[in-house]
Motif scaffolding. Structure first.
Motif, PDB file in Angstrom:
ATOM      1  N   PRO A 109       0.939  -1.173  -0.025  1.00  0.00           N
ATOM      2  CA  PRO A 109       0.033   0.004   0.012  1.00  0.00           C
ATOM      3  C   PRO A 109       0.925   1.177  -0.014  1.00  0.00           C
ATOM      4  O   PRO A 109       1.998   1.487   0.619  1.00  0.00           O
ATOM      5  N   MET A 110       0.289   2.447  -0.691  1.00  0.00           N
ATOM      6  CA  MET A 110       1.112   3.577  -0.848  1.00  0.00           C
ATOM      7  C   MET A 110       0.258   4.796  -0.395  1.00  0.00           C
ATOM      8  O   MET A 110      -0.843   4.788  -0.824  1.00  0.00           O
ATOM      9  N   LEU A 111       0.853   5.754   0.271  1.00  0.00           N
ATOM     10  CA  LEU A 111       0.105   6.899   0.747  1.00  0.00           C
ATOM     11  C   LEU A 111      -0.183   7.831  -0.545  1.00  0.00           C
ATOM     12  O   LEU A 111       0.829   7.901  -1.309  1.00  0.00           O
ATOM     13  N   MET A 112      -1.217   8.263  -0.601  1.00  0.00           N
ATOM     14  CA  MET A 112      -1.616   9.360  -1.654  1.00  0.00           C
ATOM     15  C   MET A 112      -0.991  10.785  -1.239  1.00  0.00           C
ATOM     16  O   MET A 112      -2.004  11.358  -0.567  1.00  0.00           O
ATOM     17  N   ILE A 113       0.099  10.772  -1.595  1.00  0.00           N
ATOM     18  CA  ILE A 113       0.456  12.394  -0.928  1.00  0.00           C
ATOM     19  C   ILE A 113       1.494  12.711  -2.493  1.00  0.00           C
ATOM     20  O   ILE A 113       1.805  11.908  -3.031  1.00  0.00           O
ATOM     21  N   TYR A 114       1.687  13.837  -2.113  1.00  0.00           N
ATOM     22  CA  TYR A 114       2.707  14.604  -3.309  1.00  0.00           C
ATOM     23  C   TYR A 114       3.766  15.059  -2.446  1.00  0.00           C
ATOM     24  O   TYR A 114       3.562  15.886  -1.582  1.00  0.00           O
ATOM     25  N   PRO A 115       5.133  15.058  -2.685  1.00  0.00           N
ATOM     26  CA  PRO A 115       5.531  13.971  -3.956  1.00  0.00           C
ATOM     27  C   PRO A 115       5.616  12.395  -3.471  1.00  0.00           C
ATOM     28  O   PRO A 115       5.076  12.185  -2.196  1.00  0.00           O
ATOM     29  N   PRO A 116       5.091  11.267  -4.094  1.00  0.00           N
ATOM     30  CA  PRO A 116       4.955  10.179  -4.081  1.00  0.00           C
ATOM     31  C   PRO A 116       6.009   9.560  -2.963  1.00  0.00           C
ATOM     32  O   PRO A 116       7.465  10.085  -3.236  1.00  0.00           O
ATOM     33  N   GLN A 117       5.802   8.695  -2.014  1.00  0.00           N
ATOM     34  CA  GLN A 117       6.748   8.256  -0.883  1.00  0.00           C
ATOM     35  C   GLN A 117       6.737   6.947  -1.086  1.00  0.00           C
ATOM     36  O   GLN A 117       5.614   6.127  -1.023  1.00  0.00           O
ATOM     37  N   TYR A 118       7.834   6.195  -1.263  1.00  0.00           N
ATOM     38  CA  TYR A 118       7.980   4.916  -1.512  1.00  0.00           C
ATOM     39  C   TYR A 118       8.864   4.441   0.005  1.00  0.00           C
ATOM     40  O   TYR A 118       9.671   4.877   0.446  1.00  0.00           O
ATOM     41  N   ASN A 119       8.496   2.841   0.336  1.00  0.00           N
ATOM     42  CA  ASN A 119       9.241   2.341   1.313  1.00  0.00           C
ATOM     43  C   ASN A 119       9.854   1.156   0.768  1.00  0.00           C
ATOM     44  O   ASN A 119       9.476   0.036   0.469  1.00  0.00           O
ATOM     45  N   PRO A 287       7.115  24.953  -7.507  1.00  0.00           N
ATOM     46  CA  PRO A 287       6.418  24.370  -6.298  1.00  0.00           C
ATOM     47  C   PRO A 287       5.195  23.516  -6.606  1.00  0.00           C
ATOM     48  O   PRO A 287       4.701  23.693  -8.035  1.00  0.00           O
ATOM     49  N   PRO A 288       4.637  22.582  -5.871  1.00  0.00           N
ATOM     50  CA  PRO A 288       3.578  21.710  -6.332  1.00  0.00           C
ATOM     51  C   PRO A 288       2.103  22.516  -6.621  1.00  0.00           C
ATOM     52  O   PRO A 288       2.233  23.660  -6.011  1.00  0.00           O
ATOM     53  N   GLN A 289       1.534  22.102  -7.379  1.00  0.00           N
ATOM     54  CA  GLN A 289       0.300  22.977  -7.918  1.00  0.00           C
ATOM     55  C   GLN A 289      -0.793  21.868  -7.513  1.00  0.00           C
ATOM     56  O   GLN A 289      -0.738  20.769  -8.092  1.00  0.00           O
TER      57      GLN A 289
END
Length: 480
Positions: A109-119, A287-289
């Motif tokens: 499972p992956m968090l729905m955030i920006y920027p994408p975050q990986y483990n 920056p993120p938009q």
């Protein structure tokens, strides 16, 4: 004129032997067009490459770093149990600026955030020592599926799983593994005595992970800085806080209200909370938009706001608020048209209220509810036949054959179906209503809203600035 169908085979090639180079990471390379169809090896791991950014140590002991590759930005969280090795298979320490390859289980499972975050499960660091890294699935003769590498295992070959526990030679058979080795023969397949073999498949990895609860909306708070009006009438707002820079794209569909539910005009210096649909793709820029569904401006008047989905008992998804809807509660849709209580059930909505109980969930009688989901349907059915005819005509005159799979142009077909297509540099993001898709060239996996799915074949740049995808993907966009 119909293009002549071509048969192409895209396969992974063996990294340059350590005999001729001090270091090599196995990389995918496009091979010449051939009539031979080669089997594509399924993998449970995504490979991410780059150079480590600034490394921060969190309170729980995990290391956090952000990697910037042009427009592509992602973060890595390296836990204490993450396997960190160098290109010879030895344990290594992470330092800023190191070149790396991270192996991430795509089923995690992956968090729905920006920027994408990986483990990642494994991080391999590039060093100046002689060592080659290869990833593959090996048969009972210890030959990988591509027939490019054969392992001559010796007593000195270290064989472990992700937890570092020792395994036997038999544990490698039929499993996905990372192989670390030095010299190799020039035969086909090349033969080598590996330093270290890490078997990626473990019993723990096969256990189905519980799906993380993802909020419908992500909240962003700040103070309005500059407000720029674009040619198409939309506005671009900047967050005044330089330590947390981001932009908000506002158009005629964005709901802009104050904390009591009244209409308000956005001005510089106003404090706000923006609610962004968590399933919406984010443009990979800095920056993120973000394109928020709702912007709430803070005033001195008493008023609270909750944005969530409410069930048949009018309790929100987070179980923090229950609505006791009264006769004088104003219920509308985005356009301001009146709705009933039943229209709130299982819909995303913005709720305005003042007083609430201290119970769990808190209870309140809202003054206003704005339902975000729209169920308006056109009285005129869409011209399906016309669209199908156009799609069929485009495909007939513009397609390729790759390993028996018909590849068709993505942008022109998706736009014909009403999707907005935005390039990410190495792929594209498609949006239409609440639906979003993100595809990446050279990668079968793609994102559909919050789910990870797989294509028959990886999208490819078969013509200049023109990405092609399997025909079945276009049909899925059409609901087939």
């Amino acid at each position: 004129m119909m293009k002549k169908a071509m048969t192409m085979a895209l396969t992974a090639t063996l990294a340059t032997s350590a005999v001729t180079a001090p270091l090599a990471f196995a990389q995918d390379k496009a091979e010449p067009i051939s009539n031979e169809v080669k089997e594509e090896v399924a993998t449970n791991f995504i490979q991410l490459k780059g150079k480590l950014g600034k490394i921060e140590k969190r309170d729980n002991g995990a290391l956090f770093t952000t990697i910037e590759q042009g427009e592509n930005i992602f973060s890595l969280v390296i836990q204490e149990d993450t396997l960190v090795l160098d290109n010879t298979g030895k344990k290594a320490d992470l330092k800023e600026g190191m070149s790396f390859t991270a192996f991430v289980n795509k089923n995690k499972p992956m968090l729905m955030i920006y920027p994408p975050q990986y483990n990642p499960e494994v991080v391999v660091i590039e060093t100046s020592d002689m060592g080659t890294v290869e990833v593959g699935i090996f048969d009972e003769n210890f030959v990988n599926k591509e027939n490019t590498l054969k392992l001559n295992l010796s007593e000195e070959s270290q064989i472990t799983n992700l937890a570092g526990e020792k395994l036997t030679q038999e544990d490698i058979v039929g499993k996905e593994a990372i192989v670390f080795y030095g010299p190799a023969t020039f035969s086909i397949p090349a033969q080598t005595s590996p330093y270290h073999v890490v078997v990626l498949e473990t019993v723990e990895a096969e256990v189905v992970q519980p799906e993380e609860e993802v909020a419908d909306f992500i909240e962003f708070t700040g103070v309005i800085g500059d407000i720029n009006t674009r040619e198409n009438g939309s506005q671009l707002l900047t967050n005044e806080d330089k330590e947390n820079p981001f932009n908000l794209a506002i158009d005629e569909d964005t709901i802009v209200l104050d904390n009591t539910g009244k209409t308000v005009e956005l001005k510089k210096g106003m404090k706000f909370t923006a609610y962004v649909d968590s399933s919406k793709p984010v443009i990979l820029i800095y920056p993120p938009q973000y394109a928020p569904e709702v912007i709430i401006v803070e005033t001195e008047e008493v008023g609270f706001v909750n944005v969530s989905t409410f069930d048949e008992n009018f309790i929100n998804k987070e179980n923090t608020l229950k609505l006791n809807i009264a006769e004088d509660t104003v219920i509308t849709n985005r356009a301001g048209e009146k709705l009933t209580q039943a229209d709130v059930i299982n819909k995303e909505a913005v709720v305005f209220y003042t007083i609430s109980t201290r119970s769990i969930p808190a209870q309140t009688t809202p003054s206003k509810i704005v339902v975000l989901d729209s169920e308006e349907q056109s009285t005129t059915p869409p011209p399906i036949v016309e669209v199908e005819d156009i799609i069929s005509e485009i495909i007939a005159h513009d397609h390729y054959e790759i390993a028996g799979i018909k590849m068709v142009p993505l942008r022109i077909l998706a736009e014909e179906l009403g999707y907005t297509v935005k390039s990410t540099g190495n792929g594209a993001i498609l949006t239409k209503g609440n639906a979003s898709y993100e595809i990446t060239r050279g990668q079968k996996e793609y994102a559909h809203n919050r789910a990870i799915k797989q294509l028959e074949a990886a999208p490819a740049l078969l013509e200049k600035n023109k990405t092609y995808v399997p025909q079945a993907f276009i049909y899925s966009l059409r609901g087939e």
